[in-house]
Design an enzyme around this catalytic site. Sequence first.
Site, PDB file in Angstrom:
ATOM      1  N   ASP A 149      10.646  48.431  72.414  1.00 22.70           N
ATOM      2  CA  ASP A 149      10.428  49.798  71.950  1.00 22.70           C
ATOM      3  C   ASP A 149       8.927  50.051  71.888  1.00 22.70           C
ATOM      4  O   ASP A 149       8.132  49.107  71.817  1.00 22.70           O
ATOM      5  CB  ASP A 149      11.019  49.991  70.547  1.00 22.70           C
ATOM      6  CG  ASP A 149      12.537  49.968  70.554  1.00 22.70           C
ATOM      7  OD1 ASP A 149      13.123  50.417  71.536  1.00 22.70           O
ATOM      8  OD2 ASP A 149      13.118  49.466  69.571  1.00 22.70           O
ATOM      9  N   ASP A 154      16.204  48.760  66.790  1.00 22.05           N
ATOM     10  CA  ASP A 154      16.206  49.008  65.346  1.00 22.05           C
ATOM     11  C   ASP A 154      17.386  49.835  64.881  1.00 22.05           C
ATOM     12  O   ASP A 154      17.644  49.933  63.695  1.00 22.05           O
ATOM     13  CB  ASP A 154      14.901  49.682  64.907  1.00 22.05           C
ATOM     14  CG  ASP A 154      14.618  50.964  65.674  1.00 22.05           C
ATOM     15  OD1 ASP A 154      15.524  51.462  66.384  1.00 22.05           O
ATOM     16  OD2 ASP A 154      13.486  51.479  65.572  1.00 22.05           O
ATOM     17  N   ASP A 203      21.725  50.093  69.049  1.00 26.65           N
ATOM     18  CA  ASP A 203      21.065  49.030  69.803  1.00 26.65           C
ATOM     19  C   ASP A 203      21.871  47.738  69.788  1.00 26.65           C
ATOM     20  O   ASP A 203      21.565  46.804  70.534  1.00 26.65           O
ATOM     21  CB  ASP A 203      19.674  48.741  69.207  1.00 26.65           C
ATOM     22  CG  ASP A 203      18.693  49.882  69.456  1.00 26.65           C
ATOM     23  OD1 ASP A 203      18.793  50.508  70.522  1.00 26.65           O
ATOM     24  OD2 ASP A 203      17.843  50.135  68.593  1.00 26.65           O
TER      25      ASP A 203
END
Length: 924
Positions: free
Chosen positions: A334, A645, A649
């Site tokens: 990310d 997070d 996911d």
Amino acid sequence: MPERRDDSPTAWHALTAEEALEKLESHKDGLSDEEATSRLDRYGPNRLKQEKGRPWWRRLLEQFNNILMIILLVAAVASLALGHTLDALAIVGVVIIIALIGFIQEGKAEQALDSIRNMLSPQAAVLRNGRRRTLAAEELVPGDIVMLESGDRVPADLRLLEARRLRTEEAALTGESTPVDKQTDSVDESADLGDRAAMAYASTIVVQGTAQGLVVETGTHTEIGRISEMLRGVEKLKTPLLQQLDQAGRVLAIFILGAAALTAAIGVVIHDQPISAMFMAAVGLAVAAIPEGLPAIVTITLALGVQVMAKRNAIIRRLPAVETLGSISTIFSDKTGTLTRNEMTAQAIWLPEGEFRLSGIGFDPDGKFHLAAEGSKDGEHGEEIALDDHPTLAHFLKVGVLCNDAELAQEEDRWSIHGDPTEGALVVAGAKGGFDTCELRDEHPRQDAIPFESERKYMATLNELEGKRLLVKGAPDRLLEMCHKVRGVDGDAELDHGEWEERIHDLSSRGLRVLALAEKEADDISGELSDEQAEAGLVLLGLIGLLDPPREAAIDAVKQCLEAGIRPVMVTGDHAVTARAIAAQLGFAQTDRALTGREVENMSDEALEECILEIDVFARAAPEHKLRLVKAMQARGGICAMTGDGVNDGPALKRADVGVAMGIQGTEAAKEAAEMVLADDNFATIVGAIEEGRKVYDNIRKTVTFILPTNGGQGLAIMLAVLAGTLLPITPLQALWVNMVVAVTLGLALAFEKAEDDIMQRRPRDPSAALLDLFLLWRVVFVSVLLLAGVFGMFSWILQIQGGSEALARSGAVNMLVLGSAAYLINSRFLVNSTLSLHGIFGSRPVWLAIGLVVLLQLGWTYLPFMQTVFGSEGLGALHWMVILAGSIALYLIVELEKWVLRKREASTASSANRHDEATTSTS
């Protein structure tokens, strides 16, 4: 204070919200700190009773559940039956010592994992004294008011007071995998657990929506506590590597037993030796060749790696991840908070009348507004303005604060944000314009809201603002699809999509994350907001560009990744231009092109696999795209780590070779799916963990390569003596002593070895490669032969040339073996690189502490009378020690020469390969 009745639990689902609050003597602003502390003392911490680990006696007995240890115990029994009582007692004694080492170290490993597990205790957002705070879930008490968001693990049993599109995953309780819709109305007292819609139960996962709930039960009094469910049991210490070693141990045991039996048979048949003597020789060979201490040392090395990683903010939840980390070839990461600082700051606002720029960095509300001159460069603020002269800007800021759940707070001379940092940037921008968040929200109360979800890409609220008004903020491309007009100084005008897309591109190309704000009058909307109402007839207010600067540590980590043959790949929900700009600042290798989530959706699996190695930036990517990226990379042979997070996911984190969850921003659902949790949400921590993983695997290989030659040298010496019909240079008892001191002292030293300087310049390790490859097998055989030569040479020299006794000759042979092993320990610090330097020889304190300890033990073994009685040793003279020292140094130098030859050969092979590649390129 409310009483808890354990014998008759309250049917909280049958009470109204008001009745539940009254029963627990609480209110919607939450408890005071004093009252919460008092209740914590009364009810105890909100945690389940930890599952008991293995009892100490079972852990001790399991040390003997190893075929190598069983062989030694059988040998001890057989020795006792033949009247060799001293040998039998010594074998049993050494076996017990080795078992105790494993027992103590496994206990430490389990304690380490338990302490790391405690670092992962869930957090909860709680109202205390009317203010929102984040606390450890253990501190919750009945009467607390808890806020829930998508992805959270419910921290206690809650009676819901407010619920907006709330759905929870209750499989842990009911076995039903389909998410359950929740609401606030009470239900019948006899309702089944799965039908109690007004309750959210501890350990279940929020998969959608937001809520506010009253804590009604904590700890063992929760539903999950009553049925004795556990969040997670004790981590097993058996990793694939240890299983591989167990299998190798079984093969080794068969080989050793076969060799021992064959050797004894040859002694009896060919050399006409007594059966009992040859049996003891076979026992000696088996004892000498078995590496009893190896499993314990490998376990210790893994446990040490886990502890070191935890200190570096990488918390390993599953031990096999330590091994896998050394093989990682791709890191899908990310952007926000991981590669960047996650300190969002509003930098620019585009309205129809022009661009406004804001000064100030971070969450400090001290800043000014400036009107940017046409064509001005990024960083040039322009003329300072007063907000009163720009009502559209003031309205834009007001909407940004109202369509928002974050709060700005000052804590001990520093400003911080409670909530999402992106939303926090809008609150700070409003504060710079003079708007107090609490006052503004009191003046324009919210009637309903649609929380942000990655699938819809926007958040909407219904507020009292000059009548009812629907306020929306979200991804600019999504909001442009939902808007038909734009609000200017002179009223609404038709929306020119091309013009606003250019402005989005301008902000994104400066590395800014872009959000759009929109609104519409909503006097006709009543009841609960729907997506259909929020997505039609909106008027665009403008764009805001947020800066989230790259972490300095991440820039260095990206460089380190590329040197180590690891590809960092950015997967972000941001605009493609923004993502590429940040990736370029970070030093990513391939930033000319970014693939969007929509493009990924439209690609076949085969097409995605074709381009996965050429794209380093994936923009506008939703969590569900991550799973396809992982699959595509694995299809191309990649071993990948994936960060995440959110609750969505989870599938990608589970599918990745190492799932990495964020410890600060990550949801409990993400942490549950991951093998590793970052305590600091920092990309550099992943790279540090990979380095540690490579080091751990390196140290295990070094340990195996070090220990096996000691056993091999002894075993070969005994075998050769029997086959030649000569005296044994080392007795079974002496072989046991050598194995014990080498395992306890020298063998442990390499577990503490630091990473080699070039460890992050190597290519990732092939995960399918055998631990003992051809190179290591060669090294084991090579050093075994050198030790064999030293042992036989020393034994023969003292016995035949000097005319010494058998006891003296064997003392020389044993000391030659141990000190030769100590010299080889220095070689083993680097498997291929040279140790012929001050750093190579003296750079490890554990190595020299181990050598010092083994020298003291050997002096005691050689000279102490009771040791001489037990082991049949005899005191050596100065000349003997000089020869032993010379032999040890010679062994050390010969191994270094072998390493030099290998390095030259590798360099020659690499040079030939490069010339071949250049010739191929030239020809083509």
